[in-house]
Design a protein around this motif. Structure first.
Motif, PDB file in Angstrom:
ATOM      1  N   MET A 144       0.833  -1.203   0.000  1.00 35.05           N
ATOM      2  CA  MET A 144       0.000   0.000   0.000  1.00 35.05           C
ATOM      3  C   MET A 144       0.869   1.255   0.000  1.00 35.05           C
ATOM      4  N   LYS A 145       0.247   2.363  -0.433  1.00 31.60           N
ATOM      5  CA  LYS A 145       0.934   3.654  -0.346  1.00 31.60           C
ATOM      6  C   LYS A 145       0.628   4.256   1.012  1.00 31.60           C
ATOM      7  N   SER A 146       1.635   4.870   1.639  1.00 28.79           N
ATOM      8  CA  SER A 146       1.356   5.528   2.915  1.00 28.79           C
ATOM      9  C   SER A 146       2.409   6.585   3.198  1.00 28.79           C
ATOM     10  N   GLY A 147       2.029   7.517   4.085  1.00 28.00           N
ATOM     11  CA  GLY A 147       3.001   8.536   4.452  1.00 28.00           C
ATOM     12  C   GLY A 147       2.367   9.710   5.162  1.00 28.00           C
ATOM     13  N   PHE A 148       3.260  10.625   5.566  1.00 31.96           N
ATOM     14  CA  PHE A 148       2.853  11.788   6.355  1.00 31.96           C
ATOM     15  C   PHE A 148       2.895  13.041   5.479  1.00 31.96           C
ATOM     16  N   VAL A 149       1.787  13.764   5.496  1.00 29.14           N
ATOM     17  CA  VAL A 149       1.650  14.954   4.653  1.00 29.14           C
ATOM     18  C   VAL A 149       1.372  16.159   5.550  1.00 29.14           C
ATOM     19  N   ALA A 150       2.364  17.020   5.706  1.00 30.10           N
ATOM     20  CA  ALA A 150       2.179  18.195   6.563  1.00 30.10           C
ATOM     21  C   ALA A 150       1.452  19.289   5.789  1.00 30.10           C
ATOM     22  N   VAL A 151       0.462  19.873   6.420  1.00 33.05           N
ATOM     23  CA  VAL A 151      -0.264  20.983   5.802  1.00 33.05           C
ATOM     24  C   VAL A 151       0.207  22.263   6.478  1.00 33.05           C
ATOM     25  N   ALA A 152       0.897  23.110   5.700  1.00 32.31           N
ATOM     26  CA  ALA A 152       1.567  24.272   6.289  1.00 32.31           C
ATOM     27  C   ALA A 152       1.111  25.570   5.622  1.00 32.31           C
ATOM     28  N   GLY A 153       1.316  26.651   6.355  1.00 33.10           N
ATOM     29  CA  GLY A 153       0.965  27.968   5.804  1.00 33.10           C
ATOM     30  C   GLY A 153       0.739  28.946   6.936  1.00 33.10           C
ATOM     31  N   LYS A 154       0.563  30.214   6.582  1.00 31.87           N
ATOM     32  CA  LYS A 154       0.339  31.202   7.643  1.00 31.87           C
ATOM     33  C   LYS A 154      -1.065  31.008   8.249  1.00 31.87           C
ATOM     34  N   PRO A 155      -1.375  31.666   9.361  1.00 26.91           N
ATOM     35  CA  PRO A 155      -2.700  31.508   9.967  1.00 26.91           C
ATOM     36  C   PRO A 155      -3.816  31.894   8.987  1.00 26.91           C
ATOM     37  N   ASN A 156      -4.934  31.172   9.090  1.00 25.46           N
ATOM     38  CA  ASN A 156      -6.174  31.529   8.387  1.00 25.46           C
ATOM     39  C   ASN A 156      -6.204  31.243   6.884  1.00 25.46           C
ATOM     40  N   VAL A 157      -5.220  30.527   6.355  1.00 26.15           N
ATOM     41  CA  VAL A 157      -5.228  30.238   4.908  1.00 26.15           C
ATOM     42  C   VAL A 157      -6.170  29.086   4.548  1.00 26.15           C
ATOM     43  N   GLY A 158      -6.633  28.335   5.584  1.00 25.25           N
ATOM     44  CA  GLY A 158      -7.579  27.251   5.318  1.00 25.25           C
ATOM     45  C   GLY A 158      -6.989  25.856   5.466  1.00 25.25           C
ATOM     46  N   LYS A 159      -5.940  25.724   6.262  1.00 26.12           N
ATOM     47  CA  LYS A 159      -5.278  24.416   6.447  1.00 26.12           C
ATOM     48  C   LYS A 159      -6.245  23.398   7.069  1.00 26.12           C
ATOM     49  N   SER A 160      -6.869  23.796   8.168  1.00 26.47           N
ATOM     50  CA  SER A 160      -7.762  22.864   8.869  1.00 26.47           C
ATOM     51  C   SER A 160      -9.019  22.579   8.047  1.00 26.47           C
ATOM     52  N   THR A 161      -9.512  23.595   7.338  1.00 33.13           N
ATOM     53  CA  THR A 161     -10.680  23.400   6.458  1.00 33.13           C
ATOM     54  C   THR A 161     -10.353  22.369   5.378  1.00 33.13           C
ATOM     55  N   LEU A 162      -9.145  22.455   4.808  1.00 34.72           N
ATOM     56  CA  LEU A 162      -8.734  21.511   3.768  1.00 34.72           C
ATOM     57  C   LEU A 162      -8.657  20.090   4.335  1.00 34.72           C
ATOM     58  N   ILE A 163      -8.107  19.961   5.529  1.00 37.58           N
ATOM     59  CA  ILE A 163      -7.994  18.619   6.129  1.00 37.58           C
ATOM     60  C   ILE A 163      -9.381  18.023   6.346  1.00 37.58           C
ATOM     61  N   ASN A 164     -10.309  18.796   6.905  1.00 41.96           N
ATOM     62  CA  ASN A 164     -11.675  18.285   7.095  1.00 41.96           C
ATOM     63  C   ASN A 164     -12.311  17.900   5.763  1.00 41.96           C
TER      64      ASN A 164
END
Ligand SMILES: Nc1nc2c(ncn2[C@@H]2O[C@H](COP(=O)(O)OP(=O)(O)OP(=O)(O)O)[C@@H](O)[C@H]2O)c(=O)[nH]1
Ligand SMILES: [Mg+2]
Length: 300
Positions: free
Chosen positions: A1-21
């Motif tokens: 299988m494919k697997s791995g860790f993908v960090a979502v980075a950026g300044k505050p309020n760019v939508g990182k958590s929204t993208l993850i959800n």
């Protein structure tokens, strides 16, 4: 299988958590229209038919104004280290600022394969998108570690399936890091405290949300419901009245909205008992930040 860790980075309020959800297709991490909503690293585990993608939510990287802010930035920068892939989010509506360029430099130096993600295309004009692209490329040029670029809307879902396909494509063959039924690497008490904090971010303004921390002190399974006691920390006595509100209206509203979300999370009835405590200038105090708010593990 494919697997791995993908960090979502950026300044505050760019939508990182929204993208993850949006990629998780359920609400896992908290979101608000105020910067610095996310304060910890949270690994969110997305299982597809033949891949396990660990989406790493991180605090927005910014110029910190107090000790707590310094820790948040440290956590975010640490969270990039050793990951398989970075999604670098930028917000064309807010324009490209010094903080975006600083993050771009950190990412370039990391040499980790990175996908440049231009978010909020549902509301940005073509000119804003073009300008953001050009500005960020002053740091992240052709010779940098950018392997692809996507223009997306985390809010409407535009181009997310293509982005997900590219993420899976890029990840190496690897083990299943987490059991299939696990959604995050955080304990339940943390996830509950976040849902309470999210309501405070939604319902209060100015310095109140940022002066607040939430600690869950007790979770007890009773006969027909789950009893949860949580403490809301504030920095000054004068903030207590605002959190409690006239005739207790504010705290009641926070409790009611948080309880609904917690009931969804636990799939059970909940009694939520909230207390407000003054912890004088807690954002400047190591002992409270480390021990009570629990950043110790993230900073090691
Ligand atoms: N119009 C629009 N708004 C978005 C989009 N994605 C996120 N937002 C909004 O941007 C705001 C910030 O979203 P978050 O997901 O909390 O941002 P974040 O990058 O996690 O922020 P921090 O945790 O503070 O670093 C919220 O009001 C979201 O609704 C998008 O694609 N389009
Ligand atoms: Mg966030």
């Amino acid at each position: 299988m494919k697997s791995g860790f993908v960090a979502v980075a950026g300044k505050p309020n760019v939508g990182k958590s929204t993208l993850i959800n949006a990629l998780m297709k359920r609400k896992v991490v908290i979101v608000s229209d105020k910067p610095q909503t996310t304060r910890n690293r949270v690994n969110c585990i997305l299982n597809t038919q033949d891949a396990q993608i660990v989406l790493v939510d991180t605090p927005g990287i910014h110029k910190p104004l107090h000790k707590f802010g310094e820790y948040m930035v440290k956590i975010a920068v640490n969270a990039l280290k050793g990951q398989d892939l970075i999604l670098f989010l930028i917000d064309p509506i807010d324009k490209i600022r010094e903080s975006d360029l600083n993050i771009a430099k950190i990412i370039k130096e990391s040499k980790i394969p990175t996908i440049l993600v231009i978010n909020k295309i549902d509301s940005a004009t073509p000119e804003q998108i073009k300008e953001a692209e050009e500005r960020i490329k002053t740091v992240l040029d052709k010779n940098s570690n950018i392997i692809a670029e996507f223009k997306i809307s985390a809010l409407t879902g535009e181009n997310l399936s293509e982005l997900l396909e590219k993420i899976i494509d890029t990840l190496p063959e690897g083990p299943q890091y987490y059991p299939e039924d696990m959604t995050t690497d955080r304990p339940l008490a943390f996830m509950i405290s976040e849902l309470i904090r999210e309501k405070i971010f939604h319902l209060t303004s100015e310095e109140i949300p940022h002066s607040t921390a939430v600690v869950v002190e007790e979770i007890t399974n009773k006969e027909d419901l789950v009893y949860i006691r949580a403490e809301i920390y504030i920095e000054r006595q004068s903030q207590k009245g605002i959190i409690i509100g006239q005739k207790g209206r504010m705290i009641k509203k926070i409790g009611m909205l948080a309880r609904k979300d917690i009931e969804m999370l636990l799939d059970d009835r909940v009694y939520l008992d909230l207390y407000v405590k003054v912890k004088d200038k807690w954002r400047q105090k190591d002992s409270i930040i480390m021990n009570t708010i629990g950043l110790k593990n993230d900073l090691q």
